[in-house]
Design a protein around this motif. Structure first.
Motif, PDB file in Angstrom:
ATOM      1  N   GLU A 143      34.304  20.274  77.948  1.00  0.00           N
ATOM      2  CA  GLU A 143      33.401  20.752  78.975  1.00  0.00           C
ATOM      3  C   GLU A 143      32.242  21.500  78.331  1.00  0.00           C
ATOM      4  N   ASP A 144      31.095  21.530  79.028  1.00  0.00           N
ATOM      5  CA  ASP A 144      29.927  22.259  78.543  1.00  0.00           C
ATOM      6  C   ASP A 144      30.044  23.734  78.916  1.00  0.00           C
ATOM      7  N   THR A 145      29.783  24.597  77.946  1.00  0.00           N
ATOM      8  CA  THR A 145      29.775  26.039  78.155  1.00  0.00           C
ATOM      9  C   THR A 145      28.481  26.607  77.589  1.00  0.00           C
ATOM     10  N   PRO A 146      28.152  27.874  77.883  1.00  0.00           N
ATOM     11  CA  PRO A 146      26.952  28.475  77.275  1.00  0.00           C
ATOM     12  C   PRO A 146      26.995  28.525  75.756  1.00  0.00           C
ATOM     13  N   TYR A 147      28.170  28.333  75.185  1.00  0.00           N
ATOM     14  CA  TYR A 147      28.322  28.381  73.727  1.00  0.00           C
ATOM     15  C   TYR A 147      28.555  26.992  73.127  1.00  0.00           C
ATOM     16  N   GLY A 148      28.216  25.963  73.886  1.00  0.00           N
ATOM     17  CA  GLY A 148      28.421  24.610  73.419  1.00  0.00           C
ATOM     18  C   GLY A 148      29.635  23.979  74.067  1.00  0.00           C
ATOM     19  N   ARG A 149      29.985  22.806  73.619  1.00  0.00           N
ATOM     20  CA  ARG A 149      31.134  22.105  74.186  1.00  0.00           C
ATOM     21  C   ARG A 149      32.434  22.703  73.650  1.00  0.00           C
ATOM     22  N   ARG A 150      33.375  22.894  74.570  1.00  0.00           N
ATOM     23  CA  ARG A 150      34.668  23.459  74.224  1.00  0.00           C
ATOM     24  C   ARG A 150      35.774  22.600  74.843  1.00  0.00           C
ATOM     25  N   PRO A 151      36.934  22.473  74.174  1.00  0.00           N
ATOM     26  CA  PRO A 151      38.046  21.716  74.767  1.00  0.00           C
ATOM     27  C   PRO A 151      38.542  22.390  76.045  1.00  0.00           C
ATOM     28  N   MET A 152      38.729  21.595  77.101  1.00  0.00           N
ATOM     29  CA  MET A 152      39.251  22.124  78.348  1.00  0.00           C
ATOM     30  C   MET A 152      40.769  21.995  78.399  1.00  0.00           C
ATOM     31  N   THR A 153      41.260  20.780  78.203  1.00  0.00           N
ATOM     32  CA  THR A 153      42.698  20.548  78.150  1.00  0.00           C
ATOM     33  C   THR A 153      42.919  19.202  77.477  1.00  0.00           C
ATOM     34  N   GLU A 154      44.175  18.845  77.263  1.00  0.00           N
ATOM     35  CA  GLU A 154      44.491  17.589  76.586  1.00  0.00           C
ATOM     36  C   GLU A 154      45.823  17.056  77.074  1.00  0.00           C
ATOM     37  N   VAL A 155      45.922  15.741  77.069  1.00  0.00           N
ATOM     38  CA  VAL A 155      47.132  15.038  77.477  1.00  0.00           C
ATOM     39  C   VAL A 155      47.787  14.456  76.230  1.00  0.00           C
ATOM     40  N   TRP A 156      49.017  14.875  75.946  1.00  0.00           N
ATOM     41  CA  TRP A 156      49.730  14.407  74.771  1.00  0.00           C
ATOM     42  C   TRP A 156      50.665  13.258  75.139  1.00  0.00           C
ATOM     43  N   ALA A 157      50.878  12.375  74.168  1.00  0.00           N
ATOM     44  CA  ALA A 157      51.800  11.263  74.363  1.00  0.00           C
ATOM     45  C   ALA A 157      53.234  11.780  74.425  1.00  0.00           C
ATOM     46  N   ASP A 158      54.093  10.988  75.048  1.00  0.00           N
ATOM     47  CA  ASP A 158      55.490  11.387  75.186  1.00  0.00           C
ATOM     48  C   ASP A 158      56.191  11.432  73.837  1.00  0.00           C
ATOM     49  N   THR A 159      55.896  10.469  72.983  1.00  0.00           N
ATOM     50  CA  THR A 159      56.510  10.408  71.660  1.00  0.00           C
ATOM     51  C   THR A 159      55.424  10.248  70.609  1.00  0.00           C
ATOM     52  N   VAL A 160      55.619  10.873  69.464  1.00  0.00           N
ATOM     53  CA  VAL A 160      54.693  10.767  68.341  1.00  0.00           C
ATOM     54  C   VAL A 160      55.486  10.392  67.096  1.00  0.00           C
ATOM     55  N   HIS A 161      54.780   9.964  66.068  1.00  0.00           N
ATOM     56  CA  HIS A 161      55.445   9.571  64.831  1.00  0.00           C
ATOM     57  C   HIS A 161      56.036  10.799  64.146  1.00  0.00           C
ATOM     58  N   GLU A 162      57.184  10.607  63.522  1.00  0.00           N
ATOM     59  CA  GLU A 162      57.891  11.730  62.900  1.00  0.00           C
ATOM     60  C   GLU A 162      57.110  12.356  61.751  1.00  0.00           C
ATOM     61  N   ASP A 163      56.221  11.594  61.099  1.00  0.00           N
ATOM     62  CA  ASP A 163      55.451  12.146  59.983  1.00  0.00           C
ATOM     63  C   ASP A 163      54.339  13.091  60.442  1.00  0.00           C
ATOM     64  N   LEU A 164      54.023  13.085  61.742  1.00  0.00           N
ATOM     65  CA  LEU A 164      52.931  13.938  62.212  1.00  0.00           C
ATOM     66  C   LEU A 164      53.264  15.416  62.042  1.00  0.00           C
ATOM     67  N   ASP A 165      54.533  15.773  62.015  1.00  0.00           N
ATOM     68  CA  ASP A 165      54.920  17.172  61.805  1.00  0.00           C
ATOM     69  C   ASP A 165      54.505  17.686  60.436  1.00  0.00           C
ATOM     70  N   ARG A 166      54.209  16.800  59.518  1.00  0.00           N
ATOM     71  CA  ARG A 166      53.738  17.235  58.204  1.00  0.00           C
ATOM     72  C   ARG A 166      52.329  17.830  58.274  1.00  0.00           C
ATOM     73  N   SER A 167      51.555  17.484  59.312  1.00  0.00           N
ATOM     74  CA  SER A 167      50.149  17.904  59.390  1.00  0.00           C
ATOM     75  C   SER A 167      49.911  18.982  60.434  1.00  0.00           C
ATOM     76  N   ILE A 168      50.482  18.841  61.621  1.00  0.00           N
ATOM     77  CA  ILE A 168      50.213  19.779  62.712  1.00  0.00           C
ATOM     78  C   ILE A 168      51.521  20.089  63.431  1.00  0.00           C
ATOM     79  N   ASP A 169      51.473  21.151  64.238  1.00  0.00           N
ATOM     80  CA  ASP A 169      52.593  21.503  65.105  1.00  0.00           C
ATOM     81  C   ASP A 169      52.408  20.792  66.437  1.00  0.00           C
ATOM     82  N   VAL A 170      53.265  19.830  66.704  1.00  0.00           N
ATOM     83  CA  VAL A 170      53.171  19.073  67.947  1.00  0.00           C
ATOM     84  C   VAL A 170      53.614  19.966  69.105  1.00  0.00           C
ATOM     85  N   PRO A 171      52.827  20.039  70.192  1.00  0.00           N
ATOM     86  CA  PRO A 171      53.205  20.910  71.312  1.00  0.00           C
ATOM     87  C   PRO A 171      54.553  20.525  71.900  1.00  0.00           C
TER      88      PRO A 171
END
Length: 338
Positions: A89-117
């Motif tokens: 979304e547009d804000t006075p400080y530029g574009r900022r994330p509003m929300t996100e939709v995550w997939a039901d399942t992700v690859h097991e290796d993704l935990d090596r890079s980020i913390d899956v919600p």
């Protein structure tokens, strides 16, 4: 005597020359929104260079229709995975994330890079984005995608590279439905679904690091010559600047970090998109090995050493119309090891 013209060496447009903070390059702009909704970027790993023999298809070339040898860079491009749809979304400080939709399942290796919600409410996030689109509050939609280097043998890491890829084409509603459909089928997508041979793309990668270097190599200044070269040093600059202003200006060439910078090159033509090992030279690529899966041939060179992650996007400033499906008659598989 005519006055000598000796401009400074090294463009200040590439400053400050410091190390890139992340091996995954970033794109700050994307191509237009023509056509059907689709992802506008992909990523692969640099394997090496070779050459092909193809038919010249330039309309204004005197060699049109004739065979010519073209240098190419081979990128191994295994399937990528989309794991989340993010709304901005547009804000006075530029574009900022509003929300996100995550997939039901992700690859097991993704935990090596980020913390899956954990315990993510995808239905509530999807409903919030729909309402925001209807209210005109959404400025852009992007997918969170990642590579899977553990699926290829040439790259020694198993840590996926996570990046944002814009969804372009159509209306916001169409892009949103496209993103949900992509998440619903597991998020897997291949290069051939997004680009076609003959198109022009922009490539971005982190260049080869060279550590700390002096001003001669870093900025191309001239070495001291003649009697000045006998004063104890030859590879230093004469002085750091005038008395006024009483400070060292940023335009003074000094030693420092050289290489490992993000660089983006525009309008690289896709020569061919293939699958299998038919582009691997005898004995494999030096410092990489064999390319067994899907790959892409790009005309010319690409920043970075072997095994470096390279991102592709649709050309944002194309200088000519794409000439689709070029005729490639021969791909060299001669050994690169002599």
């Amino acid at each position: 005597m005519p006055e000598k013209h000796r401009p400074r060496k090294g463009s200040l447009a590439f400053g400050p020359r410091k190390r890139a903070h992340d091996p995954v390059p970033r794109f700050n702009s994307w191509a237009g929104d023509d056509g059907q909704p689709t992802l506008q970027g992909f990523a692969g790993y640099k394997a090496g260079m070779s050459h092909v023999v193809m038919i010249n298809d330039e309309g204004d070339s005197p060699r049109q229709g004739m065979e010519e040898t073209v240098p190419v860079t081979i990128l191994e491009t295994p399937p990528m995975y989309a794991v989340a749809l993010r709304a901005y979304e547009d804000t006075p400080y530029g574009r900022r994330p509003m929300t996100e939709v995550w997939a039901d399942t992700v690859h097991e290796d993704l935990d090596r890079s980020i913390d899956v919600p954990a315990n993510h409410d995808a239905e509530a996030a999807e409903a919030a984005i729909r309402e925001a689109i209807e209210a005109g509050e959404i400025a852009d939609l992007r997918m969170i995608t990642h590579t899977l280097p553990g699926a290829i043998a040439g790259v020694p890491t198993k840590k996926p590279a996570v990046m944002e890829t814009r969804i372009g084409g159509g209306s916001l509603e169409d892009r949103f439905e496209y993103g949900l459909e992509l998440l619903g089928k597991g998020g897997s997508h291949e290069l051939g679904e997004l680009f076609r041979a003959g198109e022009f793309v922009d490539v971005s990668a982190i260049t080869k690091g060279k550590g700390t270097q002096g001003p001669v190599k870093r900025w191309g200044v001239q070495k001291r010559k003649g009697k000045h070269g006998r004063q104890g040093w030859r590879r230093r600059i004469g002085n750091l600047g005038p008395w006024n202003p009483s400070r060292v200006r940023s335009t003074v060439p000094q030693q420092g970090q050289t290489g490992y910078h993000q660089r983006t090159e525009l309008n690289k033509r896709i020569i061919d998109i293939g699958n299998g090992g038919d582009a691997t030279p005898d004995g494999g690529f030096v410092n990489y090995g064999e390319v067994d899966g899907s790959y892409v041939l790009l005309k010319g060179s690409v920043p970075g050493p072997e095994r470096r992650l390279v991102r592709l996007r649709g050309a944002v400033r194309p200088t000519e119309q794409p000439r689709l499906d070029p005729e490639v008659r021969y791909v060299s598989t001669t050994s690169n090891q002599g």
